[in-house]
Design an enzyme around this catalytic site. Structure first.
Site, short mmCIF file in Angstrom:
data_model
loop_
_atom_site.label_atom_id
_atom_site.label_comp_id
_atom_site.label_asym_id
_atom_site.label_seq_id
_atom_site.Cartn_x
_atom_site.Cartn_y
_atom_site.Cartn_z
N ARG A 61 0.40 10.36 0.69
CA ARG A 61 0.75 11.45 1.60
C ARG A 61 1.94 12.25 1.13
NH1 ARG A 61 0.78 7.86 7.08
NH2 ARG A 61 -1.19 6.87 6.55
N GLU A 67 0.85 -1.20 0.00
CA GLU A 67 0.00 0.00 0.00
C GLU A 67 0.88 1.24 0.00
OE1 GLU A 67 -2.65 0.61 3.38
OE2 GLU A 67 -2.81 2.75 2.86
N LYS A 121 -11.10 -3.03 6.10
CA LYS A 121 -10.00 -2.71 7.00
C LYS A 121 -10.61 -2.42 8.37
CE LYS A 121 -7.05 1.35 6.89
NZ LYS A 121 -5.96 2.05 6.21
C1 3PG Z 1 -1.38 4.53 8.68
O1 3PG Z 1 -2.28 5.16 9.16
O2 3PG Z 1 -0.36 5.03 8.18
C2 3PG Z 1 -1.49 3.05 8.63
O3 3PG Z 1 -2.62 2.63 9.28
C3 3PG Z 1 -0.26 2.40 9.22
O4 3PG Z 1 -0.20 2.65 10.56
P1 3PG Z 1 1.11 2.27 11.40
O5 3PG Z 1 2.16 3.26 11.04
O6 3PG Z 1 0.68 2.38 12.82
O7 3PG Z 1 1.50 0.87 11.01
#
Ligand code: 3PG
Length: 211
Positions: free
Chosen positions: A51, A47, A134
């Site tokens: 951002r 994924e 999810k």
């Molecule tokens: C996010 O919000 O970036 C994802 O859910 C991943 O979260 P994490 O950095 O806690 O694994």
């Protein structure tokens, strides 16, 4: 694409490996070697979060890596769905959902792994025909005990919990009957990506793939 078809595709993607890496990539030059390291370590579904300014280009680069299946994370609207598809994403991810986002993903045939955090969210998705979602933000929402509790009255829904998951607690989720895989950023920490330490990332991926 029907909700049933989207869920079927998401289930296939989520069962390729126990972990879907969540990636924040700031430099297009990192895209290929990072994806290659993760795939070589045994994590094919990736994924890429939208951002960073170069995220769509990163998806295009990663989509060329053999054996990888690249998704785009945090799709909010129809434009995001189109952008993700045009970049080469094979699935989308969102922290929650709106009916408009689901309409766009179905119309454009992008399987969407959309976020739920309550029983009502899950019920609305089930009513629309989805059975894969999810669970977000997993740890902040009560973690594996909460997901297990949601699954008691709603066993039809299968989850990819994400948010606050690491090597330490991933197995708490993976041992639940309603969890297909977990998502997490721990396999590609910013420090290793910035250094270009692809060997170390491949090792983290291998460790995660063996969960
Ligand atoms: C996010 O919000 O970036 C994802 O859910 C991943 O979260 P994490 O950095 O806690 O694994």
């Amino acid at each position: 694409m029907t909700p049933q078809e989207a869920s079927q595709k998401c289930a296939e993607i989520c069962t390729l490996a126990p972990v879907v890496p969540v990636l924040v990539v700031h430099d297009i030059a990192h895209a290929r070697p990072l994806a290659e390291a993760l795939v070589a370590g045994g994590l094919p579904a990736l994924e890429v979060t939208l951002r960073t300014d170069c995220a769509l280009d990163v998806i295009s680069e990663m989509a060329k890596v053999e054996g990888g299946i690249v998704g785009a994370g945090t799709l909010l609207n129809a434009q995001d769905v189109s952008n993700a598809i045009n970049a080469g994403a094979e699935f989308g991810v969102s922290p929650g959902y709106t009916e408009q986002l689901l309409d766009a993903a179905e119309e454009k045939a992008l399987p969407l792994l959309c976020g739920t955090s309550t029983a009502s969210d899950v019920m609305r998705l089930l009513a629309r025909g989805y059975n894969v979602a999810k669970f977000f933000p997993a740890e902040a929402n009560g973690g594996a005990p909460a997901l297990k509790a949601i699954g008691a009255p709603l066993p039809q829904m299968n989850f990819c919990p994400t948010g606050g998951i690491s090597l330490k607690n991933a197995n708490e989720y993976l041992s639940l009957s309603n969890t297909l895989c977990v998502g997490g950023s721990w396999v590609a920490p910013a420090s290793l990506v910035e250094k270009g330490d692809w060997k170390a990332i491949e090792e983290l991926a291998r460790e995660a793939a063996s969960l």
